[in-house]
Design an enzyme around this catalytic site. Structure first.
Site, mmCIF file in Angstrom:
data_model
loop_
_atom_site.group_PDB
_atom_site.id
_atom_site.type_symbol
_atom_site.label_atom_id
_atom_site.label_comp_id
_atom_site.label_asym_id
_atom_site.label_seq_id
_atom_site.Cartn_x
_atom_site.Cartn_y
_atom_site.Cartn_z
ATOM 1 N N ASP A 61 0.848 -1.207 0.000
ATOM 2 C CA ASP A 61 0.000 0.000 0.000
ATOM 3 C C ASP A 61 0.881 1.255 0.000
ATOM 4 O OD1 ASP A 61 -2.156 -1.765 0.407
ATOM 5 O OD2 ASP A 61 -1.952 -1.616 2.595
ATOM 6 N N ASP A 67 -0.173 7.914 7.824
ATOM 7 C CA ASP A 67 0.160 6.519 8.173
ATOM 8 C C ASP A 67 1.475 6.482 8.933
ATOM 9 O OD1 ASP A 67 -0.997 5.252 4.979
ATOM 10 O OD2 ASP A 67 -1.935 4.982 6.951
ATOM 11 N N GLU A 90 1.084 -2.795 10.685
ATOM 12 C CA GLU A 90 0.863 -2.870 9.240
ATOM 13 C C GLU A 90 1.969 -2.143 8.499
ATOM 14 O OE1 GLU A 90 -2.028 -0.339 7.375
ATOM 15 O OE2 GLU A 90 -2.524 -1.860 5.891
ATOM 16 N N GLU A 91 2.520 -1.091 9.129
ATOM 17 C CA GLU A 91 3.483 -0.243 8.429
ATOM 18 C C GLU A 91 4.922 -0.741 8.528
ATOM 19 O OE1 GLU A 91 0.183 1.806 7.310
ATOM 20 O OE2 GLU A 91 2.213 1.788 6.474
ATOM 21 N N ASP A 111 -2.968 -1.836 13.340
ATOM 22 C CA ASP A 111 -3.004 -1.047 12.113
ATOM 23 C C ASP A 111 -3.167 0.392 12.581
ATOM 24 O OD1 ASP A 111 -4.993 -1.175 9.028
ATOM 25 O OD2 ASP A 111 -3.428 0.203 9.735
ATOM 26 N N LEU A 113 -3.398 3.369 11.209
ATOM 27 C CA LEU A 113 -4.393 4.235 10.578
ATOM 28 C C LEU A 113 -5.009 3.503 9.384
ATOM 29 C CD1 LEU A 113 -5.628 6.979 11.146
ATOM 30 C CD2 LEU A 113 -4.098 7.960 9.440
ATOM 31 N N ASP A 114 -6.029 2.714 9.713
ATOM 32 C CA ASP A 114 -6.693 1.922 8.673
ATOM 33 C C ASP A 114 -7.644 2.808 7.867
ATOM 34 O OD1 ASP A 114 -7.469 -0.881 7.717
ATOM 35 O OD2 ASP A 114 -9.382 0.073 8.164
ATOM 36 N N GLU A 275 -6.321 -6.781 11.427
ATOM 37 C CA GLU A 275 -7.652 -6.383 10.934
ATOM 38 C C GLU A 275 -8.644 -7.522 11.229
ATOM 39 O OE1 GLU A 275 -6.166 -5.487 6.948
ATOM 40 O OE2 GLU A 275 -6.689 -3.376 7.193
HETATM 41 P P1 P6P Z 1 -10.940 -1.449 -1.272
HETATM 42 C C1 P6P Z 1 -8.314 0.100 3.794
HETATM 43 O O1 P6P Z 1 -7.190 0.095 2.933
HETATM 44 C C2 P6P Z 1 -8.742 -1.337 3.964
HETATM 45 O O2 P6P Z 1 -7.698 -2.072 4.508
HETATM 46 C C3 P6P Z 1 -9.999 -1.419 4.823
HETATM 47 O O3 P6P Z 1 -10.020 -0.446 5.806
HETATM 48 C C4 P6P Z 1 -11.109 -1.221 3.811
HETATM 49 O O4 P6P Z 1 -12.314 -1.849 4.203
HETATM 50 C C5 P6P Z 1 -10.540 -1.869 2.547
HETATM 51 O O5 P6P Z 1 -9.106 -1.857 2.680
HETATM 52 C C6 P6P Z 1 -10.909 -1.089 1.310
HETATM 53 O O6 P6P Z 1 -10.393 -1.800 0.205
HETATM 54 O O7 P6P Z 1 -10.387 -2.550 -2.166
HETATM 55 O O8 P6P Z 1 -12.450 -1.464 -1.210
HETATM 56 O O9 P6P Z 1 -10.401 -0.076 -1.599
#
Ligand code: P6P
Length: 338
Positions: A61, A67, A90-91, A111, A113-114, A275
């Site tokens: 990512d 982040d 995650e980072e 994570d 900053l999800d 997650e």
């Molecule tokens: P997409 C954010 O990157 C994440 O990890 C989750 O928080 C979120 O539900 C999902 O990915 C979004 O992914 O493929 O829909 O952009």
């Protein structure tokens, strides 16, 4: 008037609930980092914190400036709390084994900053975390045996949502799910809902997924979402694109959140340790269900997985039992294993 000493803050809840000074110190460090992250998100537009940091994380990512800042703040708070043996972020590509002079008992997978891709347009994001006690003897250094565990070993799971309000939702093993709202004037998280539960009947008929990927889903997933959209009262679609926001709404209103496997991501996108696991523990503690659908060739509950790598992913189907059971039933109807 409520005595200040009796004010229902997260600090009081933690001290009363844990009965464990080191865990209480860890959780207070965690909540301090959440408050600092909330402040950084609030000021992002003013403090030039929008946009990319110019690096890619372990999952590929693009890292946002926030982040990196959030990750640094959580690592700083947790390492200097003197309560952690290993941090999995995650980072960070590799686990961070805390130096002996600052090490404590706990392993934290988080994570920081999800959903950070939503920051630049002011859509809610969040922090997700899971806390484990050490498995190996404290006499020696922590090892990967302390890190790669099933979700059943989690001692505390929680998330902090940075939205219109900053809310922290936390569950200790077998003590229910509790919701706290940050009162900025006090700088304290205040206990707003005790024993959060899914609505009895499964609640609102809402499905939450990125349907843009649906052409690549397996037939069972395509079939169940098609069924939900048919009939006199079809389901409503709601998708924020931040797992914390989508799961928070799912727990409070009902319905189901889905990040299924697809042809491009046969093991799904969401990371098991920081997650899938924490959110599964919270959803199940609130009376819901959390499944992978098919994982490892069989129908699998998320918490039962034994991760082989810290950034391993799994498909995610979590929400009220009514809807998760309907997905599992569809897999059985399609004759898939499990
Ligand atoms: P997409 C954010 O990157 C994440 O990890 C989750 O928080 C979120 O539900 C999902 O990915 C979004 O992914 O493929 O829909 O952009």
């Amino acid at each position: 008037m409520v005595s200040v000493a009796e004010f229902p803050t997260l600090r009081r809840y933690i001290m009363a609930r844990t009965g464990d000074t080191e865990l209480s110190i860890l959780l207070m460090a965690m909540t301090l980092a959440c408050k600092a992250t909330a402040r950084a998100c609030n000021k992002a537009g003013i403090a030039d914190l929008f946009g990319l940091a110019g690096h890619v994380n372990a999952s590929g990512d693009d890292q946002k400036k926030l982040d990196v800042l959030a990750n640094d703040m959580f690592i700083d708070a947790l390492v200097n709390s003197g309560t952690c043996a290993v941090l999995v972020s995650e980072e960070n590509e590799e686990p961070l084994f805390v130096p002996k002079e600052k090490a404590g008992r706990f392993i934290v997978a988080f994570d920081p900053l999800d959903g950070s891709s939503n920051i630049d347009c002011n859509i809610s994001t969040g922090t997700i975390f899971a806390i484990y006690d050490r498995k190996t003897s404290a006499d020696g250094p922590a090892t990967m045996e302390d890190v790669l565990r099933t979700g059943h070993d989690i001692k505390v799971a929680g998330y902090c949502m940075y939205g219109a309000a900053t809310e922290l939702v936390i569950t200790f093993q077998s003590h229910g799910v509790h919701r706290f709202t940050l009162d900025p004037s006090l700088g304290e998280f205040v206990h707003t809902t005790a024993h959060v539960k899914f609505p009895e009947d499964g609640g609102k008929t809402i499905y939450s997924c990125n349907e843009g990927h649906s052409k690549d889903w397996d037939p069972a997933m395509q079939a169940i979402v098609r069924k939900w959209k048919q009939g006199a009262k079809p389901y409503s679609a709601r998708y924020v694109g931040s797992m914390v926001s989508d799961v928070h709404r799912t727990i409070l209103y009902g319905g189901v959140y889905l990040y299924p496997a697809d042809k491009k991501k046969p093991n799904g996108k969401l990371r098991i340790m920081y997650e899938g696991f924490p959110m599964a523990m919270i959803v199940e503690a609130a009376g819901g269900a959390a499944s992978c659908g098919i994982f490892g060739g069989k129908i699998q509950r998320i918490l039962d997985i034994m991760p082989a790598r810290i950034h391993e992913t799994c498909p995610v189907i979590m929400g009220c039992k009514r809807d998760v059971d309907a997905v599992i039933e569809e897999y059985r109807l399609q004759g898939l294993p499990g």
